[in-house]
Design a protein around this motif. Sequence first.
Motif, PDB file in Angstrom:
ATOM      1  N   GLU A   1       0.835  -1.207   0.000  1.00 54.01           N
ATOM      2  CA  GLU A   1       0.000   0.000   0.000  1.00 54.01           C
ATOM      3  C   GLU A   1       0.870   1.256   0.000  1.00 54.01           C
ATOM      4  O   GLU A   1       0.577   2.218  -0.713  1.00 54.01           O
ATOM      5  CB  GLU A   1      -0.963   0.011   1.188  1.00 54.01           C
ATOM      6  CG  GLU A   1      -2.100  -0.975   1.043  1.00 54.01           C
ATOM      7  CD  GLU A   1      -2.931  -0.770  -0.210  1.00 54.01           C
ATOM      8  OE1 GLU A   1      -3.297   0.386  -0.531  1.00 54.01           O
ATOM      9  OE2 GLU A   1      -3.212  -1.775  -0.899  1.00 54.01           O
TER      10      GLU A   1
ATOM     11  N   SER B   1       2.565   1.629  -3.412  1.00 58.90           N
ATOM     12  CA  SER B   1       1.626   1.905  -4.502  1.00 58.90           C
ATOM     13  C   SER B   1       1.125   3.348  -4.516  1.00 58.90           C
ATOM     14  O   SER B   1       0.422   3.737  -5.445  1.00 58.90           O
ATOM     15  CB  SER B   1       0.443   0.931  -4.451  1.00 58.90           C
ATOM     16  OG  SER B   1      -0.361   1.184  -3.327  1.00 58.90           O
ATOM     17  N   GLU B   2       1.512   4.113  -3.503  1.00 61.07           N
ATOM     18  CA  GLU B   2       1.110   5.526  -3.454  1.00 61.07           C
ATOM     19  C   GLU B   2       1.513   6.213  -4.764  1.00 61.07           C
ATOM     20  O   GLU B   2       2.678   6.231  -5.141  1.00 61.07           O
ATOM     21  CB  GLU B   2       1.810   6.194  -2.270  1.00 61.07           C
ATOM     22  CG  GLU B   2       1.230   7.514  -1.871  1.00 61.07           C
ATOM     23  CD  GLU B   2      -0.082   7.376  -1.115  1.00 61.07           C
ATOM     24  OE1 GLU B   2      -0.858   8.310  -1.186  1.00 61.07           O
ATOM     25  OE2 GLU B   2      -0.305   6.330  -0.472  1.00 61.07           O
TER      26      GLU B   2
ATOM     27  N   SER C   1      -4.281  -1.675  -9.901  1.00 62.83           N
ATOM     28  CA  SER C   1      -5.618  -2.077  -9.449  1.00 62.83           C
ATOM     29  C   SER C   1      -5.538  -2.650  -8.032  1.00 62.83           C
ATOM     30  O   SER C   1      -4.509  -3.186  -7.610  1.00 62.83           O
ATOM     31  CB  SER C   1      -6.213  -3.121 -10.403  1.00 62.83           C
ATOM     32  OG  SER C   1      -5.580  -4.378 -10.228  1.00 62.83           O
ATOM     33  N   GLU C   2      -6.643  -2.524  -7.319  1.00 65.83           N
ATOM     34  CA  GLU C   2      -6.745  -3.072  -5.958  1.00 65.83           C
ATOM     35  C   GLU C   2      -6.507  -4.587  -5.989  1.00 65.83           C
ATOM     36  O   GLU C   2      -5.808  -5.132  -5.134  1.00 65.83           O
ATOM     37  CB  GLU C   2      -8.126  -2.758  -5.376  1.00 65.83           C
ATOM     38  CG  GLU C   2      -8.374  -3.346  -3.999  1.00 65.83           C
ATOM     39  CD  GLU C   2      -7.538  -2.704  -2.905  1.00 65.83           C
ATOM     40  OE1 GLU C   2      -7.301  -3.357  -1.884  1.00 65.83           O
ATOM     41  OE2 GLU C   2      -7.109  -1.542  -3.075  1.00 65.83           O
ATOM     42  N   GLU C   3      -7.073  -5.239  -6.991  1.00 70.93           N
ATOM     43  CA  GLU C   3      -6.920  -6.691  -7.135  1.00 70.93           C
ATOM     44  C   GLU C   3      -5.445  -7.074  -7.300  1.00 70.93           C
ATOM     45  O   GLU C   3      -4.966  -8.022  -6.688  1.00 70.93           O
ATOM     46  CB  GLU C   3      -7.732  -7.167  -8.337  1.00 70.93           C
ATOM     47  CG  GLU C   3      -7.740  -8.653  -8.540  1.00 70.93           C
ATOM     48  CD  GLU C   3      -8.613  -9.027  -9.723  1.00 70.93           C
ATOM     49  OE1 GLU C   3      -8.039  -9.378 -10.781  1.00 70.93           O
ATOM     50  OE2 GLU C   3      -9.848  -8.961  -9.581  1.00 70.93           O
ATOM     51  N   ASP C   4      -4.720  -6.325  -8.124  1.00 79.46           N
ATOM     52  CA  ASP C   4      -3.295  -6.613  -8.328  1.00 79.46           C
ATOM     53  C   ASP C   4      -2.462  -6.305  -7.091  1.00 79.46           C
ATOM     54  O   ASP C   4      -1.527  -7.028  -6.777  1.00 79.46           O
ATOM     55  CB  ASP C   4      -2.749  -5.841  -9.542  1.00 79.46           C
ATOM     56  CG  ASP C   4      -3.228  -6.428 -10.870  1.00 79.46           C
ATOM     57  OD1 ASP C   4      -3.765  -7.557 -10.866  1.00 79.46           O
ATOM     58  OD2 ASP C   4      -3.061  -5.753 -11.900  1.00 79.46           O
ATOM     59  N   ARG C   5      -2.811  -5.245  -6.360  1.00 84.06           N
ATOM     60  CA  ARG C   5      -2.090  -4.935  -5.111  1.00 84.06           C
ATOM     61  C   ARG C   5      -2.237  -6.093  -4.127  1.00 84.06           C
ATOM     62  O   ARG C   5      -1.265  -6.520  -3.505  1.00 84.06           O
ATOM     63  CB  ARG C   5      -2.597  -3.631  -4.499  1.00 84.06           C
ATOM     64  CG  ARG C   5      -2.148  -2.400  -5.268  1.00 84.06           C
ATOM     65  CD  ARG C   5      -2.342  -1.126  -4.467  1.00 84.06           C
ATOM     66  NE  ARG C   5      -3.689  -0.940  -3.986  1.00 84.06           N
ATOM     67  CZ  ARG C   5      -4.578  -0.089  -4.500  1.00 84.06           C
ATOM     68  NH1 ARG C   5      -4.242   0.656  -5.537  1.00 84.06           N
ATOM     69  NH2 ARG C   5      -5.776   0.020  -3.987  1.00 84.06           N
ATOM     70  N   LYS C   6      -3.452  -6.610  -4.020  1.00 81.66           N
ATOM     71  CA  LYS C   6      -3.684  -7.752  -3.131  1.00 81.66           C
ATOM     72  C   LYS C   6      -2.913  -8.985  -3.604  1.00 81.66           C
ATOM     73  O   LYS C   6      -2.343  -9.714  -2.788  1.00 81.66           O
ATOM     74  CB  LYS C   6      -5.180  -8.077  -3.055  1.00 81.66           C
ATOM     75  CG  LYS C   6      -5.975  -7.083  -2.262  1.00 81.66           C
ATOM     76  CD  LYS C   6      -7.446  -7.456  -2.244  1.00 81.66           C
ATOM     77  CE  LYS C   6      -8.264  -6.441  -1.477  1.00 81.66           C
ATOM     78  NZ  LYS C   6      -9.702  -6.751  -1.520  1.00 81.66           N
TER      79      LYS C   6
ATOM     80  N   SER D   1       1.073  -3.483 -13.385  1.00 80.16           N
ATOM     81  CA  SER D   1      -0.383  -3.535 -13.190  1.00 80.16           C
ATOM     82  C   SER D   1      -1.034  -2.291 -13.799  1.00 80.16           C
ATOM     83  O   SER D   1      -2.021  -2.401 -14.527  1.00 80.16           O
ATOM     84  CB  SER D   1      -0.719  -3.620 -11.705  1.00 80.16           C
ATOM     85  OG  SER D   1      -2.096  -3.410 -11.496  1.00 80.16           O
TER      86      SER D   1
END
Length: 189
Positions: free
Chosen positions: A121, A124-125, A130-135, A183
Amino acid sequence: MAQQYTKKMIRQVFVQMLNKRPLNKITVKDIAEACEINRNTFYYYYTDVYVLLSEIFQTELQIVIDKYNETLSWEESFIVAAKFAVDNKTAVYHVYNSMQRETLVNYIYNVAGNVMIRFVENVSEGIPASEEDRKLIASFYQCALTEMVLRWIAAGMKEDPDTVIRRIGQLFAGNIEASLRHSAALHDS
């Protein structure tokens, strides 16, 4: 105040015992006698030694969460988490070789997850991943770190975790940011 003292004493005595003998050789009676309390006092706080063990790992996880901040790298955060294992190698090894191994595995997995989710997190700032790729990225590193720690325990915990974790950080430096940028690029196309 007395309740917190008693719980802390029970936890400390249990870890001391676990550093001397296998989990299946520790009874509530042993703990109560060492703490100079009666068994009912133990049962007031814990239903059994497994609930006690679980609480110890939850407490250690909370320490990692509380000490984590944006200035810590994932490596430094993971080193904070490894302190309990380093300070209590025999206890960790006894849990690893017991029927309660899953409690230890879950603790390691949760620590790795907490550290990696926060780190991803932070990295990624400003990167529109995408949220999915961060997870997914956090999960990948969570699984890799968990397995590495389990293999370290299985091998007898001989290597210095500080050295190994820092080396992994050096070898994979920038990979998380690069994955996040991939991503973003994939979603733009």
